[in-house]
Design a protein around this motif. Structure first.
Motif, PDB file in Angstrom:
ATOM      1  N   LYS A  58       1.172  -1.596   0.204  1.00  0.00           N
ATOM      2  CA  LYS A  58       0.249   0.206  -0.015  1.00  0.00           C
ATOM      3  C   LYS A  58       1.082   0.729   0.002  1.00  0.00           C
ATOM      4  O   LYS A  58       0.262   1.638  -0.079  1.00  0.00           O
ATOM      5  CB  LYS A  58      -1.080  -0.021   0.983  1.00  0.00           C
ATOM      6  N   ALA A  59       2.095   1.212  -0.066  1.00  0.00           N
ATOM      7  CA  ALA A  59       2.786   2.044   0.066  1.00  0.00           C
ATOM      8  C   ALA A  59       3.401   2.543  -0.863  1.00  0.00           C
ATOM      9  O   ALA A  59       2.447   2.241  -2.198  1.00  0.00           O
ATOM     10  CB  ALA A  59       4.382   1.883   0.945  1.00  0.00           C
ATOM     11  N   PRO A  60       3.702   3.779  -1.055  1.00  0.00           N
ATOM     12  CA  PRO A  60       3.595   5.208  -2.929  1.00  0.00           C
ATOM     13  C   PRO A  60       4.165   3.968  -3.714  1.00  0.00           C
ATOM     14  O   PRO A  60       5.256   3.240  -3.118  1.00  0.00           O
ATOM     15  CB  PRO A  60       3.810   6.678  -2.568  1.00  0.00           C
ATOM     16  N   VAL A  61       4.921   4.619  -4.976  1.00  0.00           N
ATOM     17  CA  VAL A  61       5.138   3.421  -6.233  1.00  0.00           C
ATOM     18  C   VAL A  61       6.942   4.161  -5.754  1.00  0.00           C
ATOM     19  O   VAL A  61       7.070   3.261  -5.630  1.00  0.00           O
ATOM     20  CB  VAL A  61       4.494   4.244  -7.488  1.00  0.00           C
ATOM     21  N   GLY A  62       6.581   4.982  -5.669  1.00  0.00           N
ATOM     22  CA  GLY A  62       8.457   5.528  -5.100  1.00  0.00           C
ATOM     23  C   GLY A  62       9.148   4.853  -3.978  1.00  0.00           C
ATOM     24  O   GLY A  62       9.834   4.304  -4.030  1.00  0.00           O
ATOM     25  N   ALA A  63       8.327   4.274  -3.132  1.00  0.00           N
ATOM     26  CA  ALA A  63       8.798   3.758  -1.436  1.00  0.00           C
ATOM     27  C   ALA A  63       9.152   2.588  -2.089  1.00  0.00           C
ATOM     28  O   ALA A  63      10.121   1.950  -2.424  1.00  0.00           O
ATOM     29  CB  ALA A  63       7.916   3.579  -0.965  1.00  0.00           C
ATOM     30  N   GLN A  64       8.113   1.791  -3.106  1.00  0.00           N
ATOM     31  CA  GLN A  64       8.312   0.354  -3.679  1.00  0.00           C
ATOM     32  C   GLN A  64       9.319   0.483  -4.584  1.00  0.00           C
ATOM     33  O   GLN A  64       9.940  -0.863  -4.449  1.00  0.00           O
ATOM     34  CB  GLN A  64       6.866  -0.117  -4.241  1.00  0.00           C
ATOM     35  N   MET A  65       9.470   0.998  -5.498  1.00  0.00           N
ATOM     36  CA  MET A  65      10.866   1.229  -6.321  1.00  0.00           C
ATOM     37  C   MET A  65      12.325   0.613  -6.098  1.00  0.00           C
ATOM     38  O   MET A  65      12.766   0.274  -5.909  1.00  0.00           O
ATOM     39  CB  MET A  65      10.582   2.207  -7.423  1.00  0.00           C
ATOM     40  N   LYS A  66      11.824   1.964  -4.780  1.00  0.00           N
ATOM     41  CA  LYS A  66      13.274   1.861  -3.707  1.00  0.00           C
ATOM     42  C   LYS A  66      13.782   0.932  -2.966  1.00  0.00           C
ATOM     43  O   LYS A  66      14.856   0.430  -2.997  1.00  0.00           O
ATOM     44  CB  LYS A  66      13.413   3.085  -2.793  1.00  0.00           C
ATOM     45  N   ARG A  67      12.158  -0.202  -2.732  1.00  0.00           N
ATOM     46  CA  ARG A  67      12.629  -1.054  -2.236  1.00  0.00           C
ATOM     47  C   ARG A  67      13.740  -2.244  -2.937  1.00  0.00           C
ATOM     48  O   ARG A  67      14.640  -3.128  -3.214  1.00  0.00           O
ATOM     49  CB  ARG A  67      11.419  -1.863  -1.744  1.00  0.00           C
ATOM     50  N   VAL A  68      12.994  -2.322  -3.922  1.00  0.00           N
ATOM     51  CA  VAL A  68      13.251  -2.981  -5.136  1.00  0.00           C
ATOM     52  C   VAL A  68      14.822  -3.161  -5.848  1.00  0.00           C
ATOM     53  O   VAL A  68      15.711  -3.974  -5.998  1.00  0.00           O
ATOM     54  CB  VAL A  68      12.333  -3.137  -6.565  1.00  0.00           C
ATOM     55  N   ILE A  69      15.355  -1.674  -5.977  1.00  0.00           N
ATOM     56  CA  ILE A  69      16.492  -0.928  -6.070  1.00  0.00           C
ATOM     57  C   ILE A  69      17.342  -1.083  -5.998  1.00  0.00           C
ATOM     58  O   ILE A  69      18.553  -1.930  -5.335  1.00  0.00           O
ATOM     59  CB  ILE A  69      16.027   0.506  -6.924  1.00  0.00           C
ATOM     60  N   ASP A  70      17.241  -0.922  -4.267  1.00  0.00           N
ATOM     61  CA  ASP A  70      18.128  -1.348  -3.243  1.00  0.00           C
ATOM     62  C   ASP A  70      17.953  -3.042  -3.491  1.00  0.00           C
ATOM     63  O   ASP A  70      19.330  -3.295  -2.930  1.00  0.00           O
ATOM     64  CB  ASP A  70      17.237  -0.874  -1.833  1.00  0.00           C
ATOM     65  N   LEU A  71      16.935  -3.575  -3.519  1.00  0.00           N
ATOM     66  CA  LEU A  71      17.179  -5.821  -3.623  1.00  0.00           C
ATOM     67  C   LEU A  71      18.260  -5.827  -4.728  1.00  0.00           C
ATOM     68  O   LEU A  71      19.303  -6.598  -4.840  1.00  0.00           O
ATOM     69  CB  LEU A  71      15.853  -5.955  -3.603  1.00  0.00           C
ATOM     70  N   LEU A  72      18.336  -5.190  -5.734  1.00  0.00           N
ATOM     71  CA  LEU A  72      18.613  -5.642  -6.904  1.00  0.00           C
ATOM     72  C   LEU A  72      20.427  -4.126  -6.571  1.00  0.00           C
ATOM     73  O   LEU A  72      21.147  -5.622  -7.223  1.00  0.00           O
ATOM     74  CB  LEU A  72      18.422  -4.860  -8.302  1.00  0.00           C
ATOM     75  N   TYR A  73      20.408  -4.232  -6.168  1.00  0.00           N
ATOM     76  CA  TYR A  73      21.775  -3.671  -6.092  1.00  0.00           C
ATOM     77  C   TYR A  73      22.663  -4.270  -4.549  1.00  0.00           C
ATOM     78  O   TYR A  73      23.719  -4.043  -5.286  1.00  0.00           O
ATOM     79  CB  TYR A  73      21.661  -2.025  -4.968  1.00  0.00           C
ATOM     80  N   GLU A  74      22.418  -4.629  -3.645  1.00  0.00           N
ATOM     81  CA  GLU A  74      23.021  -5.549  -3.090  1.00  0.00           C
ATOM     82  C   GLU A  74      23.051  -6.668  -3.188  1.00  0.00           C
ATOM     83  O   GLU A  74      24.563  -6.998  -3.107  1.00  0.00           O
ATOM     84  CB  GLU A  74      21.921  -5.643  -1.460  1.00  0.00           C
ATOM     85  N   THR A  75      21.840  -7.150  -4.321  1.00  0.00           N
ATOM     86  CA  THR A  75      22.392  -8.824  -4.486  1.00  0.00           C
ATOM     87  C   THR A  75      23.457  -8.767  -6.670  1.00  0.00           C
ATOM     88  O   THR A  75      24.464  -9.834  -6.010  1.00  0.00           O
ATOM     89  CB  THR A  75      21.262  -9.593  -5.213  1.00  0.00           C
ATOM     90  N   ARG A  76      23.084  -7.689  -6.642  1.00  0.00           N
ATOM     91  CA  ARG A  76      24.017  -7.618  -8.115  1.00  0.00           C
ATOM     92  C   ARG A  76      23.124  -8.554  -8.590  1.00  0.00           C
ATOM     93  O   ARG A  76      24.259 -10.231  -9.865  1.00  0.00           O
ATOM     94  CB  ARG A  76      25.214  -7.995  -7.749  1.00  0.00           C
ATOM     95  N   GLN A  77      21.673  -9.696  -8.549  1.00  0.00           N
ATOM     96  CA  GLN A  77      22.061 -10.538  -9.143  1.00  0.00           C
ATOM     97  C   GLN A  77      20.448 -10.039 -10.374  1.00  0.00           C
ATOM     98  O   GLN A  77      19.488  -9.127  -9.904  1.00  0.00           O
ATOM     99  CB  GLN A  77      21.287 -11.869  -8.028  1.00  0.00           C
ATOM    100  N   ALA A  78      20.544 -11.077 -11.818  1.00  0.00           N
ATOM    101  CA  ALA A  78      18.825 -10.568 -12.226  1.00  0.00           C
ATOM    102  C   ALA A  78      17.854 -11.497 -11.277  1.00  0.00           C
ATOM    103  O   ALA A  78      17.723 -12.884 -11.359  1.00  0.00           O
ATOM    104  CB  ALA A  78      19.791 -11.279 -13.698  1.00  0.00           C
ATOM    105  N   LEU A  79      16.114 -10.612 -11.299  1.00  0.00           N
ATOM    106  CA  LEU A  79      15.662 -11.565 -10.594  1.00  0.00           C
ATOM    107  C   LEU A  79      13.975 -10.969 -10.974  1.00  0.00           C
ATOM    108  O   LEU A  79      13.778 -10.820 -12.052  1.00  0.00           O
ATOM    109  CB  LEU A  79      15.252 -10.649  -9.036  1.00  0.00           C
ATOM    110  N   THR A  80      13.363 -12.401 -11.167  1.00  0.00           N
ATOM    111  CA  THR A  80      12.831 -12.712 -12.255  1.00  0.00           C
ATOM    112  C   THR A  80      11.170 -11.652 -11.208  1.00  0.00           C
ATOM    113  O   THR A  80      11.405 -11.032 -10.091  1.00  0.00           O
ATOM    114  CB  THR A  80      11.894 -13.394 -12.147  1.00  0.00           C
ATOM    115  N   LEU A  81       9.624 -11.823 -11.646  1.00  0.00           N
ATOM    116  CA  LEU A  81       8.694 -10.667 -10.550  1.00  0.00           C
ATOM    117  C   LEU A  81       8.787 -11.457  -9.350  1.00  0.00           C
ATOM    118  O   LEU A  81       8.764 -10.475  -8.323  1.00  0.00           O
ATOM    119  CB  LEU A  81       7.506 -10.059 -11.624  1.00  0.00           C
TER     120      LEU A  81
END
Length: 269
Positions: A58-81
């Motif tokens: 239910k969080a704003p779009v920007g907050a959800q995007m940040k969670r995903v980008i942080d996850l991609l930055y930390e793992t440095r892996q290609a992830l599916t939906l």
């Protein structure tokens, strides 16, 4: 005989029911006698988890995007939906706005199936980092290298300590610039610039030198004022300035103006 068998079964059922009722009554009596403060109250951990997931979605779009980008930055892996949803609880299948904005984000790469982090420079280790910096003899901003890989800042400091690069600060923007320290890179300095540099008279006091460096957008490597203040607190006396010798005339002085005797009234024996 058949009737007697039915009666026996009925009696056994009655006895069983009576036993069950007695057990229920005993349990209620024990619960009533227990103080209310001692009655354990259990909350479902699964309920808490679902509430947490619901608050994320239910969080704003920007907050959800940040969670995903942080996850991609930390793992440095290609992830599916589905992998992203399982890890950080952002459901991009159900939220089209998040999905569309993630595809357009310059820090994200999407190949049609998986999302991955996209840094400005695709580097893997210190060797590739040094190779890139040597391509920029005029310097490259550290801010453009920060997200290349997780340990890039430690590797920059290691290259600096090994004198393979220089890290100089830009006074205006307070950002570091990395320069290659490679003897193979030709650096030509104009003669006019050399003359200007050699013609600059430096102040005698280091504090004045540091002040001039800051005025010209450079960060001094020393802090003389702080060092002197610490020395005074520890009771270390500062070095006295050398006194200038007074030019006095003695008998050994070669006199060139002997016709002006008033100049030699202070002649020492």
């Amino acid at each position: 005989m058949a009737l007697q068998g039915k009666l026996d079964r009925f009696k056994k059922q009655q006895e069983k029911c009576q036993t069950t009722l007695s057990s229920i009554a005993a349990t209620k009596t024990a619960s009533a006698s227990m103080p209310s403060s001692l009655v354990p109250v259990k909350f479902s951990t699964d309920t808490e988890r679902l509430q947490h997931i619901n608050s994320i979605r239910k969080a704003p779009v920007g907050a959800q995007m940040k969670r995903v980008i942080d996850l991609l930055y930390e793992t440095r892996q290609a992830l599916t939906l589905d992998q992203i949803n399982e890890t950080c609880h952002v459901d991009m299948r159900a939220n089209k706005d998040v999905f569309d904005n993630m595809r357009k984000n310059p820090k994200v790469r999407y190949d049609g199936e998986r999302f991955s982090y996209k840094s400005k420079h695709a580097l893997q280790d210190k060797k590739e980092l040094l190779f890139l910096i040597r391509k920029f003899p005029e310097g490259i901003a550290v801010i453009d290298l920060k997200d290349s890989y997780p340990t890039v800042m430690e590797d920059l400091q290691g290259l600096k300590a090994g004198r393979e690069i220089w890290l100089l600060s830009n006074f205006d923007s307070q950002e570091d610039i990395a320069y290659p320290n490679d003897p193979k890179v030709p650096i030509k300095v104009d003669d006019d610039l050399k003359q200007v540099f050699r013609g600059i008279e430096l102040p005698r006091d280091m504090i004045d030198i540091e002040r001039d460096l800051q005025k010209n957008g450079m960060k001094p490597a020393t802090n003389t004022a702080k060092r002197r203040s610490a020395a005074q607190m520890e009771g270390i006396p500062s070095k006295p300035k050398p006194k200038k010798k007074k030019n006095e005339i003695t008998k050994r002085t070669k006199l060139t103006n002997a016709h002006l005797p008033e100049l030699f009234q202070n002649l020492k024996n």
